[in-house]
Design a protein around this motif. Structure first.
Motif, short mmCIF file in Angstrom:
data_model
loop_
_atom_site.label_atom_id
_atom_site.label_comp_id
_atom_site.label_asym_id
_atom_site.label_seq_id
_atom_site.Cartn_x
_atom_site.Cartn_y
_atom_site.Cartn_z
N ARG A 7 -7.17 -2.78 0.41
CA ARG A 7 -7.66 -2.30 1.71
C ARG A 7 -9.12 -2.70 1.92
O ARG A 7 -9.52 -3.08 3.01
CB ARG A 7 -7.52 -0.78 1.80
N ALA A 82 -5.92 1.39 9.39
CA ALA A 82 -5.20 2.66 9.23
C ALA A 82 -4.07 2.80 10.24
O ALA A 82 -2.96 3.23 9.88
CB ALA A 82 -6.19 3.82 9.37
N GLU A 85 -1.17 0.64 9.24
CA GLU A 85 -0.41 1.27 8.16
C GLU A 85 0.46 2.40 8.69
O GLU A 85 1.64 2.52 8.33
CB GLU A 85 -1.36 1.84 7.10
N SER A 97 -3.16 6.96 4.37
CA SER A 97 -3.84 6.02 5.26
C SER A 97 -5.13 6.62 5.81
O SER A 97 -6.17 5.95 5.87
CB SER A 97 -2.93 5.63 6.43
N ILE A 98 -5.08 7.88 6.20
CA ILE A 98 -6.27 8.55 6.74
C ILE A 98 -7.34 8.68 5.65
O ILE A 98 -8.50 8.36 5.88
CB ILE A 98 -5.91 9.92 7.34
N ALA A 101 -8.95 5.38 4.90
CA ALA A 101 -9.82 4.98 6.02
C ALA A 101 -11.14 5.75 5.99
O ALA A 101 -12.21 5.17 6.21
CB ALA A 101 -9.10 5.20 7.35
N LEU A 121 -8.09 9.48 13.75
CA LEU A 121 -6.79 9.28 13.10
C LEU A 121 -5.97 10.56 13.04
O LEU A 121 -4.74 10.52 13.03
CB LEU A 121 -6.98 8.71 11.69
#
Length: 124
Positions: A7, A82, A85, A97-98, A101, A121
């Motif tokens: 990432r 994010a 994803e 994902s959050i 990020a 998000l």
């Protein structure tokens, strides 16, 4: 390379694409090497690039009292990864994902970036 590292590398490459207004094939030529052998990294880079308009529209629709054009490139890039994803990689839980990020935002953004990214998000 683990997913966190992938990432971060994806962020760096996508950030450079945005900053320098370059196309993906040119950037990939400049970054040839072992890192680009990672399937997760390539899926992120290619996926964000392919779905950029859709992702940007989704992000813009979740911003309050802020326009998409006013976002810093770092936050914009982190949000794109994010959202990609969350929308296109069903094997990754949303909270992962959050969290990833927010970590990137804390590392590459300013003092308020992590909270901002988390706030945007969390609306998805």
């Amino acid at each position: 390379m683990n997913r966190h590292q992938a990432r971060e590398k994806a962020f760096q490459m996508l950030f450079q694409l945005e900053l320098n207004k370059r196309e993906l094939p040119d950037a990939l030529k400049d970054n040839e090497g072992n890192a680009l052998q990672d399937p997760f990294l390539m899926k992120l880079i290619e996926g964000v690039t392919a779905h950029k308009e859709e992702i940007d529209s989704l992000i813009a629709s979740h911003l309050e009292n802020w326009s998409f054009d006013r976002l810093a490139i770092a936050e914009k890039t982190i949000l794109r990864i994010a959202v990609y994803e969350m929308r296109h990689m069903e094997d990754i839980p949303t909270n992962v994902s959050i969290n990833e990020a927010v970590e990137l935002a804390n590392k590459y953004g300013d003092q308020k970036s992590g909270k901002f990214v988390n706030g945007v998000l969390s609306k998805f």
